[in-house]
Design a protein around this motif. Structure first.
Motif, mmCIF file in Angstrom:
data_model
loop_
_atom_site.group_PDB
_atom_site.id
_atom_site.type_symbol
_atom_site.label_atom_id
_atom_site.label_comp_id
_atom_site.label_asym_id
_atom_site.label_seq_id
_atom_site.Cartn_x
_atom_site.Cartn_y
_atom_site.Cartn_z
ATOM 1 N N GLU A 275 0.831 -1.208 0.000
ATOM 2 C CA GLU A 275 0.000 0.000 0.000
ATOM 3 C C GLU A 275 0.862 1.253 0.000
ATOM 4 O OE1 GLU A 275 -3.427 1.839 2.877
ATOM 5 O OE2 GLU A 275 -3.487 -0.295 2.400
ATOM 6 N N ASP A 276 1.956 1.236 0.766
ATOM 7 C CA ASP A 276 2.854 2.394 0.785
ATOM 8 C C ASP A 276 3.489 2.609 -0.582
ATOM 9 O OD1 ASP A 276 2.274 2.835 3.427
ATOM 10 O OD2 ASP A 276 4.092 1.866 4.200
ATOM 11 N N LEU A 277 3.885 1.504 -1.224
ATOM 12 C CA LEU A 277 4.506 1.620 -2.542
ATOM 13 C C LEU A 277 3.502 2.143 -3.571
ATOM 14 C CD1 LEU A 277 7.105 1.155 -4.110
ATOM 15 C CD2 LEU A 277 6.374 -1.193 -4.546
ATOM 16 N N THR A 278 2.269 1.665 -3.472
ATOM 17 C CA THR A 278 1.214 2.133 -4.382
ATOM 18 C C THR A 278 0.978 3.619 -4.212
ATOM 19 O OG1 THR A 278 0.145 -0.025 -4.267
ATOM 20 C CG2 THR A 278 -1.180 1.792 -5.094
ATOM 21 N N LEU B 277 1.598 6.692 -6.969
ATOM 22 C CA LEU B 277 0.513 7.611 -7.311
ATOM 23 C C LEU B 277 0.905 9.052 -6.990
ATOM 24 C CD1 LEU B 277 -2.314 7.799 -8.417
ATOM 25 C CD2 LEU B 277 -3.211 7.356 -6.127
ATOM 26 N N GLU B 278 1.570 9.246 -5.855
ATOM 27 C CA GLU B 278 1.966 10.607 -5.472
ATOM 28 C C GLU B 278 3.007 11.165 -6.434
ATOM 29 O OE1 GLU B 278 3.377 13.121 -1.517
ATOM 30 O OE2 GLU B 278 2.909 10.989 -1.370
ATOM 31 N N VAL B 279 3.967 10.319 -6.851
ATOM 32 C CA VAL B 279 4.987 10.769 -7.801
ATOM 33 C C VAL B 279 4.334 11.213 -9.112
ATOM 34 C CG1 VAL B 279 6.865 9.963 -9.287
ATOM 35 C CG2 VAL B 279 6.909 9.462 -6.846
ATOM 36 N N VAL B 280 3.418 10.397 -9.609
ATOM 37 C CA VAL B 280 2.764 10.720 -10.888
ATOM 38 C C VAL B 280 1.927 11.984 -10.763
ATOM 39 C CG1 VAL B 280 1.103 9.913 -12.600
ATOM 40 C CG2 VAL B 280 2.783 8.326 -11.665
ATOM 41 N N LEU B 281 1.171 12.118 -9.672
ATOM 42 C CA LEU B 281 0.338 13.308 -9.498
ATOM 43 C C LEU B 281 1.186 14.573 -9.371
ATOM 44 C CD1 LEU B 281 -2.486 12.021 -7.130
ATOM 45 C CD2 LEU B 281 -2.744 12.852 -9.468
ATOM 46 N N ARG B 282 2.323 14.477 -8.696
ATOM 47 C CA ARG B 282 3.181 15.651 -8.582
ATOM 48 C C ARG B 282 3.801 15.996 -9.936
ATOM 49 N NH1 ARG B 282 3.972 17.809 -3.782
ATOM 50 N NH2 ARG B 282 3.248 16.662 -1.950
ATOM 51 N N GLN B 283 4.112 14.978 -10.726
ATOM 52 C CA GLN B 283 4.597 15.258 -12.077
ATOM 53 C C GLN B 283 3.545 16.039 -12.865
ATOM 54 O OE1 GLN B 283 5.640 11.510 -13.864
ATOM 55 N NE2 GLN B 283 7.726 11.526 -13.047
ATOM 56 N N ILE B 284 2.280 15.624 -12.733
ATOM 57 C CA ILE B 284 1.206 16.243 -13.511
ATOM 58 C C ILE B 284 0.810 17.600 -12.943
ATOM 59 C CG2 ILE B 284 -1.217 16.021 -14.185
ATOM 60 C CD1 ILE B 284 -0.796 13.012 -14.362
ATOM 61 N N MET C 225 -7.190 -0.988 -3.159
ATOM 62 C CA MET C 225 -7.052 0.449 -2.892
ATOM 63 C C MET C 225 -8.013 1.245 -3.766
ATOM 64 S SD MET C 225 -3.756 2.989 -3.238
ATOM 65 C CE MET C 225 -3.111 2.694 -1.600
ATOM 66 N N ASP C 226 -8.650 2.248 -3.176
ATOM 67 C CA ASP C 226 -9.524 3.157 -3.913
ATOM 68 C C ASP C 226 -8.650 4.263 -4.503
ATOM 69 O OD1 ASP C 226 -11.362 4.948 -4.889
ATOM 70 O OD2 ASP C 226 -12.715 4.797 -3.167
ATOM 71 N N VAL C 227 -8.296 4.102 -5.774
ATOM 72 C CA VAL C 227 -7.371 5.034 -6.403
ATOM 73 C C VAL C 227 -7.963 6.433 -6.478
ATOM 74 C CG1 VAL C 227 -6.135 5.565 -8.546
ATOM 75 C CG2 VAL C 227 -6.212 3.217 -7.703
ATOM 76 N N ILE C 228 -9.264 6.536 -6.748
ATOM 77 C CA ILE C 228 -9.896 7.852 -6.841
ATOM 78 C C ILE C 228 -9.815 8.579 -5.504
ATOM 79 C CG2 ILE C 228 -12.086 9.050 -7.160
ATOM 80 C CD1 ILE C 228 -10.845 8.217 -9.744
ATOM 81 N N LEU D 264 -3.702 9.050 -15.811
ATOM 82 C CA LEU D 264 -4.352 8.770 -14.529
ATOM 83 C C LEU D 264 -5.291 7.569 -14.640
ATOM 84 C CD1 LEU D 264 -5.136 12.431 -13.409
ATOM 85 C CD2 LEU D 264 -3.406 10.903 -12.464
ATOM 86 N N GLY D 265 -5.974 7.457 -15.794
ATOM 87 C CA GLY D 265 -6.887 6.334 -15.960
ATOM 88 C C GLY D 265 -6.166 5.006 -16.081
#
Length: 657
Positions: free
Chosen positions: A360-363, A367-374, A509-512, A495-496
């Motif tokens: 879960e931490d890795l997931t 997700l945080e890395v990708v969102l910060r990139q975007i 995990m609830d990605v949304i 994101l999708g």
């Protein structure tokens, strides 16, 4: 003697006509067409002139009593012929300008390419016919209705597979555009893949030597002839530099560039054909889609683009980005650090060895890395399927394959943040406002209906998969008339698609929900005092030049208050464009009046049966009438040419709707 006369006539006529046509057109006109017209005129003019003289009662043009009448009639006849020839030449030049068609030399040189393209067209149409897709070229609405038949998506996938690597990549690109295609097509096209055997080692060695300036055994201390992986455009080999660094070398297939560019030309031509014939292609924007795909694939063929993408993402926190080696990278070769690890798509055993908390931490980290990139950096990896995320032995992750990288400017990033916050707050009005900032809304947008549609959608997001949410969101805005910029579509696609990759780590995990939480955190950071101060300084730097000019501009405005009409000119012809339009219509009116007067006067004189005779069958009034009709024809032709030129110029300036 007759041959010499024809040659002299052709030369004189060619020079005269060329000078006149070039003056009329205001530019060069091709010599071949002028020469061809002049040659034809020289062949037919002499017999026609003799026939004309016979009809006017001059049986023997060389007789002394007919000399002056023969000269006068010949001059008028030649003037008519030249005027008619010039008119045809000008019209052909307007319709088919010089240079729009290949010359004889270019035609011969381009013949092999034309034949290859013709064979490829025949192959593609044969594939389409075999899969039953030819009927979709029709103009009728029934062709659009047939697109929704269950077997059409399967037939399209099969046809693209048979078409080869470029068409497979086109299908893969279309499978990521839910704003363009129904779910059935996306599902089928997402299954596209090409299985191409690797190039033999000797071919790879020749490519390396040609690109890097030396054989691999001299440039590398080790180079594995067996590829790690092989794809349609290239393959990857393990190697070790002479300095001891372990690297991977990506080598483009020698035939890839020529094959792809030839097929891109075919796809562009097919797109234009489809838009002319099929309503569904115009709705899809086939030409723009083909151009965008061509630009994207051309970038993918240039490994220097991927090298720049690596540099843009270098130093991203929380993720390993392979370093690039410019000395061993060219347009067709890319050398990167080798990273030990296993792609998530093949890391089932490694994932099972992790605890639930670690997964879960890795997931969440991914997700945080990708969102910060975007949302923060504005540069993001746009193709994060399971094969491009590497799970390393130390439990971290690395990103691979940077051929597809998205970029968002500051306003787009702010708009996406606002959209995610609005979704988190379930605020349809705020979400619609954010969408209007990041998308291109239609001029006749029904704001109330759009807010209701978006609000209804975000009220149902609990437990909804990310790909479903973003796909439904894209379809909703497209149905409302929005146009989706490719960069925003890439962010939504990223994101999708990420949810399917992350489900390999943490299926429950609830990605949304996690995305909303991280987006809120990023938004709060943007409101921190330090960030606000930096933003204020940046805005002040932008406003400073405007502030410096403000006093002078204010002084100019105040100075105008003491002048009549505030120093403003309201002349309707002050604008050069307005003057040009007025001048054009003045010329049209004057030329029209002259044409009508000359034509009616000429007709009246030709029909007159009184007046002095030049010969037994030719009245002087008839001759003058024909001269006036020639003047009317010349002026009228000039009027038509002006109208055609203006119409073609306006069509050239006006973008296609």
């Amino acid at each position: 003697m007759q041959t010499l006369f024809i040659v002299i006539s052709v030369v004189i006529n060619t020079v005269l006509v060329a000078w006149t046509v070039r003056r009329l057109m205001g530019g060069p006109v091709g010599w071949p067409r002028i020469f061809v017209f002049s040659f034809i005129v020289a062949l037919v003019a002499n017999p026609l002139l003799l026939t004309t003289l016979e009809h006017t009662g001059i049986d023997d043009p060389s007789a002394p009593e007919h000399v002056w009448s023969t000269v006068a009639i010949s001059v008028l006849f030649v003037a008519w012929v030249i005027a008619f020839e010039i008119s045809i030449l000008v019209v052909t030049e307007i319709l088919v300008p010089t240079g729009s068609l290949p010359g004889p030399i270019e035609f011969v040189r381009g013949m092999p390419g034309w034949l290859r393209r013709a064979r490829r067209f025949r192959q593609i149409f044969a594939i389409a016919a075999r899969q039953g897709l030819i009927g979709y070229l029709g103009r009728s609405s029934s062709a659009v209705d047939r697109l929704n038949r269950p077997g059409t998506a399967i037939a399209l996938r099969t046809a693209l597979t048979e078409g080869g690597v470029t068409f497979i990549k086109l299908g893969q690109m279309l499978s990521t555009r839910p704003d363009l295609l129904p779910p059935a097509y996306m599902s089928e096209l997402s299954q596209l893949h090409s299985q191409v055997p690797p190039d033999p080692w000797e071919t790879v060695r020749q490519s390396l030597t040609a690109e890097l300036g030396g054989p691999p055994e001299e440039l590398f201390s080790e180079f594995d002839p067996e590829p790690l992986a092989a794809a349609s455009l290239g393959q990857v080999h393990k190697a070790t530099l002479t300095t001891g660094e372990d690297v991977v070398v990506k080598i483009q297939r020698p035939s890839a560039d020529a094959t792809v560019r030839a097929d891109l030309d075919i796809i562009a031509r097919l797109a234009r054909l489809l838009e002319k014939r099929a309503a569904w292609a115009r709705q899809l924007g086939a030409v723009d889609l083909a151009e965008g795909f061509g630009a994207s694939l051309s970038e993918e063929l240039d490994y220097r683009t991927e090298l720049r993408n690596l540099a843009a993402l270098e130093g991203t926190d929380g993720v390993v980005i392979p370093g690039a080696h410019r000395r061993f990278s060219t347009r067709r070769i890319l050398t990167m650090d080798r990273i030990d690890g296993v792609p998530l798509s093949r890391a089932a055993d490694q994932i099972d060895a992790l605890s639930a908390t670690e997964r879960e931490d890795l997931t969440r980290t991914i997700l945080e890395v990708v969102l910060r990139q975007i949302l923060v950096d504005g540069v993001f990896h746009a193709d994060l399927h399971g094969g491009n995320i590497l799970l390393t032995p130390d439990g971290s992750f690395a990103l691979l394959d940077f051929g597809s990288v998205g970029r968002l400017d500051r306003q787009a990033r702010l708009g996406l943040r606002s959209l995610l916050i609005a979704i988190d707050r379930q605020d349809g009005a705020a979400a619609t406002t954010a969408l209007c900032h990041i998308l291109i809304p239609p001029a006749d947008l029904d704001l109330v209906t759009t807010q209701w549609l978006i609000g209804d959608l975000i009220m149902r997001i609990e437990g909804m998969p990310a790909d479903v949410l973003f796909n439904d969101l894209l379809r909703a805005v497209v149905s409302a008339g929005f146009k989706v910029p490719s960069s925003i579509a890439a962010a939504f696609r990223c994101l999708g698609a990420l949810e399917g990759t992350l489900s390999l780590l943490a299926p429950d995990m609830d990605v949304i929900a996690t995305t909303r939480s991280i987006a809120s955190s990023v938004f709060r950071e943007s409101l921190s005092p330090g960030h606000s101060v930096r933003t204020g300084i940046e805005q002040a730097a932008l406003v400073a030049p405007i502030a410096e000019r403000a006093p002078a501009q204010l002084s100019s405005i105040l100075g105008r208050l003491d002048r009549d009409n505030l120093g403003l000119s309201f002349s309707p012809l002050a604008d050069p464009a307005s003057r040009a339009v007025a001048n054009h219509f003045a010329q049209v009116i004057s030329l029209s009046v002259l044409t009508v007067v000359a034509a009616f006067s000429g007709i009246a004189l030709v029909l007159s049966e009184e007046g002095p005779r030049w010969s037994d069958d030719l009245l002087m009034t008839t001759y003058i009438g024909m001269a006036l009709l020639l003047i009317a024809y010349v002026i009228g032709s000039r009027l038509v040419i002006m109208t055609l030129q203006r119409g073609f110029q306006e069509n050239t300036r006006t973008p296609a709707g």
